[in-house]
Design a protein around this motif. Structure first.
Motif, PDB file in Angstrom:
ATOM      1  N   UNK A 198       0.959 -11.436   5.229  1.00  0.00           N
ATOM      2  CA  UNK A 198      -0.132 -12.800   4.614  1.00  0.00           C
ATOM      3  C   UNK A 198      -1.538 -13.638   6.240  1.00  0.00           C
ATOM      4  N   UNK A 199      -0.892 -13.265   7.610  1.00  0.00           N
ATOM      5  CA  UNK A 199      -1.870 -13.188   8.999  1.00  0.00           C
ATOM      6  C   UNK A 199      -2.642 -12.007   8.461  1.00  0.00           C
ATOM      7  N   UNK A 200      -2.547 -11.154   7.925  1.00  0.00           N
ATOM      8  CA  UNK A 200      -2.928  -9.736   8.317  1.00  0.00           C
ATOM      9  C   UNK A 200      -2.257  -8.366   9.087  1.00  0.00           C
ATOM     10  N   UNK A 201      -1.400  -9.243   9.719  1.00  0.00           N
ATOM     11  CA  UNK A 201      -0.380  -7.976  10.188  1.00  0.00           C
ATOM     12  C   UNK A 201       0.692  -7.135   9.471  1.00  0.00           C
ATOM     13  N   UNK A 202       0.801  -6.549   9.569  1.00  0.00           N
ATOM     14  CA  UNK A 202       1.609  -5.134   9.115  1.00  0.00           C
ATOM     15  C   UNK A 202       2.033  -4.498   9.500  1.00  0.00           C
ATOM     16  N   UNK A 203       3.082  -3.644   8.488  1.00  0.00           N
ATOM     17  CA  UNK A 203       4.435  -2.870   9.009  1.00  0.00           C
ATOM     18  C   UNK A 203       4.040  -1.510   7.844  1.00  0.00           C
ATOM     19  N   UNK A 204       3.437  -0.613   8.654  1.00  0.00           N
ATOM     20  CA  UNK A 204       3.889   0.701   8.427  1.00  0.00           C
ATOM     21  C   UNK A 204       4.735   2.273   8.428  1.00  0.00           C
TER      22      UNK A 204
ATOM     23  N   UNK B 293      -3.548  -0.219  -3.798  1.00  0.00           N
ATOM     24  CA  UNK B 293      -2.869  -1.043  -2.996  1.00  0.00           C
ATOM     25  C   UNK B 293      -2.939  -2.128  -4.245  1.00  0.00           C
ATOM     26  N   UNK B 294      -1.387  -3.096  -3.886  1.00  0.00           N
ATOM     27  CA  UNK B 294      -1.444  -3.570  -4.724  1.00  0.00           C
ATOM     28  C   UNK B 294       0.130  -5.482  -4.837  1.00  0.00           C
TER      29      UNK B 294
ATOM     30  N   UNK C 170     -10.941   0.874   7.495  1.00  0.00           N
ATOM     31  CA  UNK C 170     -10.193   0.499   6.026  1.00  0.00           C
ATOM     32  C   UNK C 170     -11.158   0.625   5.034  1.00  0.00           C
ATOM     33  N   UNK C 171     -11.533   1.478   5.155  1.00  0.00           N
ATOM     34  CA  UNK C 171     -12.805   1.271   3.695  1.00  0.00           C
ATOM     35  C   UNK C 171     -12.298   1.002   1.570  1.00  0.00           C
ATOM     36  N   UNK C 172     -12.212   0.125   1.261  1.00  0.00           N
ATOM     37  CA  UNK C 172     -12.225  -0.301  -0.301  1.00  0.00           C
ATOM     38  C   UNK C 172     -12.739   0.471  -0.770  1.00  0.00           C
ATOM     39  N   UNK C 173     -12.665   0.705  -2.187  1.00  0.00           N
ATOM     40  CA  UNK C 173     -12.901   1.005  -2.643  1.00  0.00           C
ATOM     41  C   UNK C 173     -12.054   0.313  -4.497  1.00  0.00           C
ATOM     42  N   UNK C 174     -13.389  -0.908  -5.136  1.00  0.00           N
ATOM     43  CA  UNK C 174     -12.844  -1.002  -5.560  1.00  0.00           C
ATOM     44  C   UNK C 174     -11.662  -2.307  -5.588  1.00  0.00           C
ATOM     45  N   UNK C 175     -10.868  -2.843  -5.963  1.00  0.00           N
ATOM     46  CA  UNK C 175      -9.882  -3.912  -6.002  1.00  0.00           C
ATOM     47  C   UNK C 175      -8.411  -3.398  -5.637  1.00  0.00           C
ATOM     48  N   UNK C 176      -8.179  -1.409  -5.943  1.00  0.00           N
ATOM     49  CA  UNK C 176      -7.000  -1.403  -6.315  1.00  0.00           C
ATOM     50  C   UNK C 176      -7.348   0.289  -5.355  1.00  0.00           C
ATOM     51  N   UNK C 177      -7.925   1.083  -4.569  1.00  0.00           N
ATOM     52  CA  UNK C 177      -7.492   2.212  -4.144  1.00  0.00           C
ATOM     53  C   UNK C 177      -8.586   2.107  -2.427  1.00  0.00           C
ATOM     54  N   UNK C 178      -8.424   2.557  -1.364  1.00  0.00           N
ATOM     55  CA  UNK C 178      -8.946   2.892  -0.167  1.00  0.00           C
ATOM     56  C   UNK C 178      -9.252   3.929   0.946  1.00  0.00           C
TER      57      UNK C 178
ATOM     58  N   UNK D 136       0.938  -1.292  -0.142  1.00  0.00           N
ATOM     59  CA  UNK D 136      -0.388  -0.059  -0.059  1.00  0.00           C
ATOM     60  C   UNK D 136       0.819   1.085  -0.072  1.00  0.00           C
ATOM     61  N   UNK D 137       0.862   2.368  -0.756  1.00  0.00           N
ATOM     62  CA  UNK D 137       1.056   3.300  -0.736  1.00  0.00           C
ATOM     63  C   UNK D 137       0.088   4.740  -0.779  1.00  0.00           C
ATOM     64  N   UNK D 138       0.349   5.738   0.518  1.00  0.00           N
ATOM     65  CA  UNK D 138      -0.917   6.630   0.462  1.00  0.00           C
ATOM     66  C   UNK D 138      -0.396   7.857   0.771  1.00  0.00           C
ATOM     67  N   UNK D 139      -1.310   8.719   1.220  1.00  0.00           N
ATOM     68  CA  UNK D 139      -0.918  10.498   1.137  1.00  0.00           C
ATOM     69  C   UNK D 139      -2.170  10.273   2.471  1.00  0.00           C
TER      70      UNK D 139
END
Length: 207
Positions: free
Chosen positions: A83-89, A206-207, A158-166, A51-54
């Motif tokens: 894979x286990x839905x943990x993340x680092x940001x 998201x990609x 987190x709100x998903x918009x389609x398969x890419x944007x959030x 994920x890359x965001x502003x």
């Protein structure tokens, strides 16, 4: 006769105004319904690893007696999801202070966040995903010469918009720690600690 003509004109204009207001309301309602339908049909983006965001950021320090506004001019977020839905940001911080006598780059640093997502709390593959986590932020103010370490928790969705944007919305309670005596004297704290609370939103791909 003149009164009757003016009365008719006023009634016609009033009727047009009411009709126009009704059309505006119906148009807004239709737009809301279309937008909501688009979101509901959207798939969850949690299957993507990157994920890359502003993240727009505006800051007015509680200790700042000059009433200056600071804006993050490099508001970049990068997140990797496991894979286990943990993340680092990682969130970059490069604040520019808008203050006429002495503007310039003020706080620089970064935030590291560990998240845990819960995609099935609402519904599997749903457009809304809750998350909780912890964060650590370090900044150095190059104009005031202040070191700040911030620790705290995060909770949001987190709100998903389609398969890419959030779009993410986050609440961030925590505490600021000022490690050196100069920083403590500047912010007027004998213990070295001050409370922190943030409201954050960021959007990206998201990609």
């Amino acid at each position: 006769m003149i009164i009757q003509i003016w009365s008719t004109k006023i009634m016609n204009e009033f009727s047009w105004y009411i009709c126009r207001q009704d059309m505006i309301k119906k148009g807004l309602l239709l737009l809301i319904i279309i937008s909501f339908s688009f979101i509901v049909k959207s798939q969850n983006v949690m299957g993507k690893h990157h994920y890359i965001g502003i993240q727009p950021s505006f800051l007015a320090e509680p200790y700042d007696t000059i009433k200056a506004l600071e804006v993050n001019i490099v508001p970049i977020n990068y997140e990797y999801r496991f894979e286990n839905l943990f993340s680092i940001q990682i969130r970059s911080i490069v604040n520019y202070r808008f203050y006429k006598p002495a503007p310039g780059i003020s706080q620089t640093g970064a935030t590291i966040v560990l998240h845990k997502y819960f995609p099935n709390w609402v519904k599997e593959d749903f457009w809304l995903t809750p998350n909780i986590g912890g964060f650590s932020t370090y900044t150095y103010n190059q104009l005031d010469y202040i070191n700040t370490l911030t620790l705290g928790a995060e909770g949001g969705v987190i709100f998903s918009f389609g398969k890419t944007f959030s779009l993410s919305i986050v609440l961030q309670p925590g505490i600021n720690y000022y490690p050196d005596q100069y920083s403590r004297d500047f912010v007027n704290t004998s213990t070295g600690f001050k409370s922190h609370f943030g409201f954050i939103f960021h959007t990206g791909v998201n990609f």
